[in-house]
Design an enzyme around this catalytic site. Sequence first.
Site, PDB file in Angstrom:
ATOM      1  N   HIS A 219      21.477  47.058  52.180  1.00  0.00           N
ATOM      2  CA  HIS A 219      21.638  48.013  53.521  1.00  0.00           C
ATOM      3  C   HIS A 219      21.070  47.401  54.847  1.00  0.00           C
ATOM      4  CE1 HIS A 219      21.783  51.085  56.226  1.00  0.00           C
ATOM      5  NE2 HIS A 219      20.759  51.289  56.174  1.00  0.00           N
ATOM      6  N   TYR A 250      23.652  54.395  62.311  1.00  0.00           N
ATOM      7  CA  TYR A 250      22.845  55.449  62.734  1.00  0.00           C
ATOM      8  C   TYR A 250      21.646  54.519  63.500  1.00  0.00           C
ATOM      9  CZ  TYR A 250      19.718  53.702  58.727  1.00  0.00           C
ATOM     10  OH  TYR A 250      19.190  52.801  57.980  1.00  0.00           O
ATOM     11  N   ASP A 536      28.218  78.713  30.926  1.00  0.00           N
ATOM     12  CA  ASP A 536      28.836  80.037  30.148  1.00  0.00           C
ATOM     13  C   ASP A 536      29.826  79.190  29.236  1.00  0.00           C
ATOM     14  OD1 ASP A 536      30.552  78.968  32.280  1.00  0.00           O
ATOM     15  OD2 ASP A 536      31.789  80.826  32.285  1.00  0.00           O
TER      16      ASP A 536
END
Length: 808
Positions: A219, A250, A536
Amino acid sequence: MAGQRVVIIGAGVVGAALADELSARGWDDITVVDQGAVPATGGSTSHAPGLVFQTNSSKTMTEMARYTVEKFMALDAFFQVGGLEVATTPERLTELHRRHGWATAWGIEAHLLTPEECVERHGLLSPDRILGGLFVPTDGLAKAVRAVEAQLRLAQERGVRVLERHEVLDIRVEDDRVTAVVTDQGEIPADLVVCCAGIWGPKVAGMVGMPLPLTPLAHQLAWTGSIPALNGQSEEVIRPILRHQDADLYYRDRFDQLGIGYYGHRPMPIRAEDILSIEAAEVMPSVMSFTEDDFAPAWTETQSLLPSTQESKIEEGINGLFSFTTDNLPLMGESPQVKGFWVAEAVWVTHSAGVARAMAEWLVDGYCSSFDLHECDVNRFEPHQIAPEYVLTRDCQNFVEVYDIIHPLQPPENLRPLRTSPFHARQRQLDAFFLEANGWERPQWYGANASLLEGRDIPQPNDWASRYWSPIVAAEAQASRETVAMYDMTALKRIEVSGPGAAAFLQRISTGDVDKSVGSVTYCLLLNEDGGIRSDITVARIDRDLFQVGANGNLDLDWFHRHLPSDGSVTIRDITSGTCCIGIWGPRVRDVVAPLAGPDFAEGGFRYFRGKRGYIGTVPVTALRLSYVGELGWELYTTADMGAKLWDTLWEAGQAHGLVAGGRGAFNSLRLEKGYRSFGTDMTYEHDPYEAGLGFAVRKDGKGDFIGRAALEERRAKVGRRLTCLTIDDPAAVVMGKEPVYDGDRCVGYVTSAAYGYTIGKGIAYAWLPAELSVPGQTVHIGYFDQRVTAVVAEEPLYDPAMERLRG
């Protein structure tokens, strides 16, 4: 804790945090080993830019990030300058409203900003580019290496040993249990080994034969030279960390420079085995050479979004390795084959301390009480999901999509189809629209049912809810209530439990009383020791020593294996791939099935929650009188080789009675009308049976002890929240799940499952609310993007409360 010898492999931000968390809980024989020099050992932590945006669609990941922020603040390893995400497109602005909803639902303070307010927060932004933003005041910049140093220091003060420059060469295993870690400087005896090796995780896990579905990918991170607009900035970071997800970018300050992270380039994977050694790496093993051509679009976009950068240039850059997984979630837990070998992998700085706390609780107590870990358990994967090709392809795709706007129903486009039921060819003939479930191609609706729309007034949901939706969904749901419908239930996990100890084993592991007559079917829960719901299940007693369990996934299978008695009296077998299932339900179902199956299937011959073996025409089936849609009918199981014949037999017989094929969209609407819960969505490890409205599934009288029983009495007396049924009058206001729920201006809970109820003519949403608000008639509001949707607490079930339709 005397006697437990623990070796943590990796002294990065996860390993250091785990050493701190474990030693703080009293464990006193812990060794941390790393091939590099502490505290900057050469892994991903050593080059991590440190931006911490806490908001995530996963409640668990958000809570882990929040804990990390709080801990790093206390360690003086965090600059809490806030986090700003900006939108430059209308689609992203809408997405920021959704992210604001997640933050609010999970208890993170967040604010939606105008373009002007964005520029006020971050003065480098071009006001002409910004449509709005999302600001989280508690986000900020983590100093990862400083956090490593601080946490290891605390751990060492409690007696933890830290061995730097020790390369792990092997892990000793005897009788399927770890005994030692072999390094280039000798062996370290161990009862527990925790792999926190980051990008080397697959290599270390491979030492015990454990495939780890993780790919290191490069990256890009670049640094500008001095930016005139930042001249004189004496503090390292003063502006909010900034994210421009429309362009995969960013940003963060570093005095008068700017760090730029970029995900918009081609995926650059590398095998863990091919990462350079400490000695061979030019900078460090986790840093690869910067590829300027890949970064060119990022720099062009940066100069547009942040015009002052036009007066600077890129002076340095790296391609840094980080870990990616097939579902963008961490890998945590114990190996299914080797006892004592644990992993805490694919963890970024953002979640590091939270993951370490979870792991410490898990190791010390046997379960995690702070976070719901069902999404993160390393044993969640189906066998095909750890195939090397699958892992590499999906990990690279996740890199490409890391900042994309992903719809909750959006399926992957690559590596499909992977798993198909025996009905797949018939479904394609009916123009099925397929989504994916655990690799299975599962119809969402059938284009061939378009003729059912005639004469029906189908409400149109809003734009977001109408994606991966068709009005045919409504027609299939209504037809299921009017005539009879077939549903492909093959994706349901099926486990066979057999042997002389099978009944006692299931009694011990579940909350239900399954030691009943042959043919009984029991709805049960699996609990953790603290009484939290693990799953469940339905348990059908096929023969005296043979049970078929309908489960939720591979974690249930793993749980069963971990609790098997050592005497060999119980055998566990996953029979999913060799079998298939059709659910056939509706008021005319007996007209279709009884002539094919005989008088046992006629009225009065087959009671609710019973099972039998028999035949549908020439097809041998196991028939269970169950219904997840709230209508009379059966789940019909057969072997995979007979599946197509089962479909054809039912289809031909059903045409005279209005039989249709139904997809998952209709199924979900019908099950919510009936109030049936879905594990992993409506309830998770953090919830108990009484909160979730499943107290009826707990049997105590005459049953004996079961896992979690001791904790239930205390939890039963302290029910402070409830899973609550809400209805929405506006037919366009269909919500999707994970939205905040408000009482006035106060967020009081969040939505779990939601759909439109085509029988009752209202929207349905289940939500966790304070018990005092879970009162029929109470009005609340759901935060849906930039809207507030009025909802009312309703009695449940909404459909057939007297069970007359279901029982027939």
